[in-house]
Design a protein around this motif. Structure first.
Motif, short mmCIF file in Angstrom:
data_model
loop_
_atom_site.label_atom_id
_atom_site.label_comp_id
_atom_site.label_asym_id
_atom_site.label_seq_id
_atom_site.Cartn_x
_atom_site.Cartn_y
_atom_site.Cartn_z
N GLN A 9 0.80 -1.23 0.12
CA GLN A 9 0.26 0.02 -0.03
C GLN A 9 0.98 1.19 -0.04
O GLN A 9 0.54 2.26 -0.75
CB GLN A 9 -0.83 -0.04 1.24
CG GLN A 9 -2.13 -1.08 0.99
CD GLN A 9 -3.03 -1.03 2.39
OE1 GLN A 9 -2.59 -0.39 3.43
NE2 GLN A 9 -4.13 -1.36 2.09
N GLN A 10 1.84 1.14 0.69
CA GLN A 10 2.92 2.49 0.84
C GLN A 10 3.57 2.71 -0.55
O GLN A 10 3.73 4.00 -1.08
CB GLN A 10 4.17 2.13 1.70
CG GLN A 10 3.31 2.39 3.45
CD GLN A 10 4.54 2.24 4.19
OE1 GLN A 10 5.44 1.56 4.09
NE2 GLN A 10 4.24 2.61 5.60
N ALA A 11 3.90 1.68 -1.14
CA ALA A 11 4.56 1.71 -2.62
C ALA A 11 3.60 2.30 -3.57
O ALA A 11 3.73 2.94 -4.51
CB ALA A 11 4.93 0.24 -2.96
N GLN A 12 2.36 1.74 -3.51
CA GLN A 12 1.21 2.32 -4.35
C GLN A 12 1.16 3.53 -4.18
O GLN A 12 0.67 4.38 -5.20
CB GLN A 12 -0.16 1.21 -4.37
CG GLN A 12 0.08 -0.04 -4.64
CD GLN A 12 -1.12 -0.91 -4.57
OE1 GLN A 12 -1.91 -0.58 -3.45
NE2 GLN A 12 -1.01 -1.75 -5.25
N ALA A 13 0.87 4.23 -2.91
CA ALA A 13 0.81 5.53 -2.73
C ALA A 13 2.00 6.03 -3.17
O ALA A 13 1.72 7.40 -3.77
CB ALA A 13 0.66 5.82 -1.06
N MET A 14 3.06 5.97 -3.01
CA MET A 14 4.32 6.70 -3.26
C MET A 14 4.15 6.67 -5.14
O MET A 14 4.77 7.79 -5.58
CB MET A 14 5.45 5.93 -2.97
CG MET A 14 6.78 6.73 -3.12
SD MET A 14 8.34 5.98 -2.81
CE MET A 14 8.14 6.10 -1.21
#
Length: 109
Positions: A9-14
């Motif tokens: 999720q963090q990677a997608q948000a970034m």
């Protein structure tokens, strides 16, 4: 145990933030100046040259070398401003991870 779902999720948000930053950069236009503003160059975020303005007083004496130097200097000024804008936008998008990238992102220099 590592939370891979959270990391994803963090990677997608970034990735989304980087995409937004790239869109902002593409819409950015910077102006470089030389000779006290006698020569002005505008560059889009992609690096495309969009405008050149030359004060007519530079054309009156036929000094081509000075004019060429001023055009090159104005372009260098605009490029430096574009690089700074890119670094700022990408740094904001990366947040705390920006420092881990060695001070720059490939393809965004």
């Amino acid at each position: 145990m590592t939370d891979f779902g959270g990391m994803l999720q963090q990677a997608q948000a970034m990735q989304a933030k980087l995409g937004e930053a790239q869109e902002k950069l593409a819409a950015t236009v910077v102006e470089g100046r030389a000779g006290g503003g006698l020569v002005r160059i505008s560059l889009q975020g992609s690096g495309a040259l969009t405008a050149v303005s030359i004060d007519p007083s530079l054309l009156s004496d036929g000094d081509v070398e000075t004019l060429q130097d001023l055009i090159a200097a104005a372009h260098a000024d605009a490029k430096a401003k574009l690089d700074a804008a890119s670094a700022s936008l990408m740094g904001q998008a990366m947040g705390p991870l920006a420092g881990l990238m060695g001070g720059g992102l490939p393809g965004f220099s």
